[in-house]
Design a protein around this motif. Structure first.
Motif, PDB file in Angstrom:
ATOM      1  N   UNK A 105       0.823  -1.211   0.000  1.00  0.00           N
ATOM      2  CA  UNK A 105       0.000   0.000   0.000  1.00  0.00           C
ATOM      3  C   UNK A 105       0.856   1.260   0.000  1.00  0.00           C
ATOM      4  N   UNK A 106       1.875   1.278   0.845  1.00  0.00           N
ATOM      5  CA  UNK A 106       2.745   2.453   0.966  1.00  0.00           C
ATOM      6  C   UNK A 106       3.971   2.375   0.069  1.00  0.00           C
ATOM      7  N   UNK A 107       4.231   1.191  -0.491  1.00  0.00           N
ATOM      8  CA  UNK A 107       5.434   0.943  -1.290  1.00  0.00           C
ATOM      9  C   UNK A 107       6.698   1.299  -0.520  1.00  0.00           C
ATOM     10  N   UNK A 108       6.748   0.775   0.725  1.00  0.00           N
ATOM     11  CA  UNK A 108       7.927   0.957   1.562  1.00  0.00           C
ATOM     12  C   UNK A 108       8.366  -0.390   2.123  1.00  0.00           C
ATOM     13  N   UNK A 109       9.646  -0.450   2.434  1.00  0.00           N
ATOM     14  CA  UNK A 109      10.235  -1.591   3.107  1.00  0.00           C
ATOM     15  C   UNK A 109      10.731  -1.096   4.455  1.00  0.00           C
ATOM     16  N   UNK A 110      10.270  -1.728   5.523  1.00  0.00           N
ATOM     17  CA  UNK A 110      10.756  -1.393   6.857  1.00  0.00           C
ATOM     18  C   UNK A 110      11.906  -2.335   7.181  1.00  0.00           C
ATOM     19  N   UNK A 111      12.986  -1.777   7.711  1.00  0.00           N
ATOM     20  CA  UNK A 111      14.156  -2.566   8.079  1.00  0.00           C
ATOM     21  C   UNK A 111      14.388  -2.385   9.574  1.00  0.00           C
ATOM     22  N   UNK A 112      14.233  -3.463  10.340  1.00  0.00           N
ATOM     23  CA  UNK A 112      14.489  -3.427  11.775  1.00  0.00           C
ATOM     24  C   UNK A 112      15.973  -3.605  12.020  1.00  0.00           C
ATOM     25  N   UNK A 113      16.569  -2.687  12.772  1.00  0.00           N
ATOM     26  CA  UNK A 113      18.013  -2.692  13.021  1.00  0.00           C
ATOM     27  C   UNK A 113      18.297  -3.030  14.482  1.00  0.00           C
ATOM     28  N   UNK A 114      18.982  -4.156  14.699  1.00  0.00           N
ATOM     29  CA  UNK A 114      19.241  -4.629  16.062  1.00  0.00           C
ATOM     30  C   UNK A 114      20.173  -3.698  16.832  1.00  0.00           C
ATOM     31  N   UNK A 115      21.302  -3.365  16.263  1.00  0.00           N
ATOM     32  CA  UNK A 115      22.336  -2.647  17.013  1.00  0.00           C
ATOM     33  C   UNK A 115      21.929  -1.225  17.403  1.00  0.00           C
ATOM     34  N   UNK A 116      21.217  -0.521  16.530  1.00  0.00           N
ATOM     35  CA  UNK A 116      20.821   0.859  16.823  1.00  0.00           C
ATOM     36  C   UNK A 116      19.436   0.956  17.449  1.00  0.00           C
TER      37      UNK A 116
END
Length: 157
Positions: free
Chosen positions: A49-60
């Motif tokens: 729907x938003x044409x986005x990819x969410x990337x979860x970042x462990x270290x930050x």
């Protein structure tokens, strides 16, 4: 066409694992900042729907929002200590799992950005993965060291 955009976005997510300079690292309520960050991406969630990819970042403890049409990071939200998973609950809500604080975070999401934190829920120690079951209005999560599987209904009560 959409598959090649997704592949390009996945390559970008891999590139985020090295030190990069983010041109727009926006935090809710904290303005923007530019600095080098070692992100260590561990989770991906795509929204057609938003044409986005969410990337979860462990270290930050952050979530990067990647515009799949341009490949640009349009927002980076610092929201936890040590993230392990991220997923869309629906088109307007995102769940983020923080193993460092043993919490499930729910955020409002509009188009290509996080708008506000809706709530924080304490979960069993060291949560690792999320699964949303829309047909049953359920959210499941696993917790590694407490050796538990937890189920919430869609209201997350």
């Amino acid at each position: 066409m959409k598959l090649s955009i997704l592949c390009r976005s996945l390559l970008l997510a891999v590139a985020l694992s090295s030190v990069v300079i983010a041109s727009d690292t926006t935090q809710l309520g904290k303005g923007s900042q530019n600095r080098e960050r070692m992100r260590q991406p561990v989770a991906l969630a795509y929204s057609p729907e938003s044409e986005v990819l969410l990337v979860g970042n462990r270290k930050t403890g952050s979530v990067s929002v990647v515009d799949t049409s341009s490949g640009d990071i349009v927002q980076e939200l610092s929201c936890g200590k040590s993230l392990t998973d991220v997923c869309f609950l629906d088109a307007e809500r995102v769940l983020v799992l923080d193993a460092g604080k043993h919490q499930l975070l729910e955020f409002a999401f509009n188009k290509k950005q996080f708008t506000k934190k809706l709530r924080t829920i304490e979960v069993p120690a060291y949560p690792e993965q999320l699964a949303v079951v829309p047909a049953l209005n359920q959210v499941w999560l696993t917790s590694r060291w407490s050796r538990r599987v937890t189920c919430f209904d869609d209201s997350l009560d």
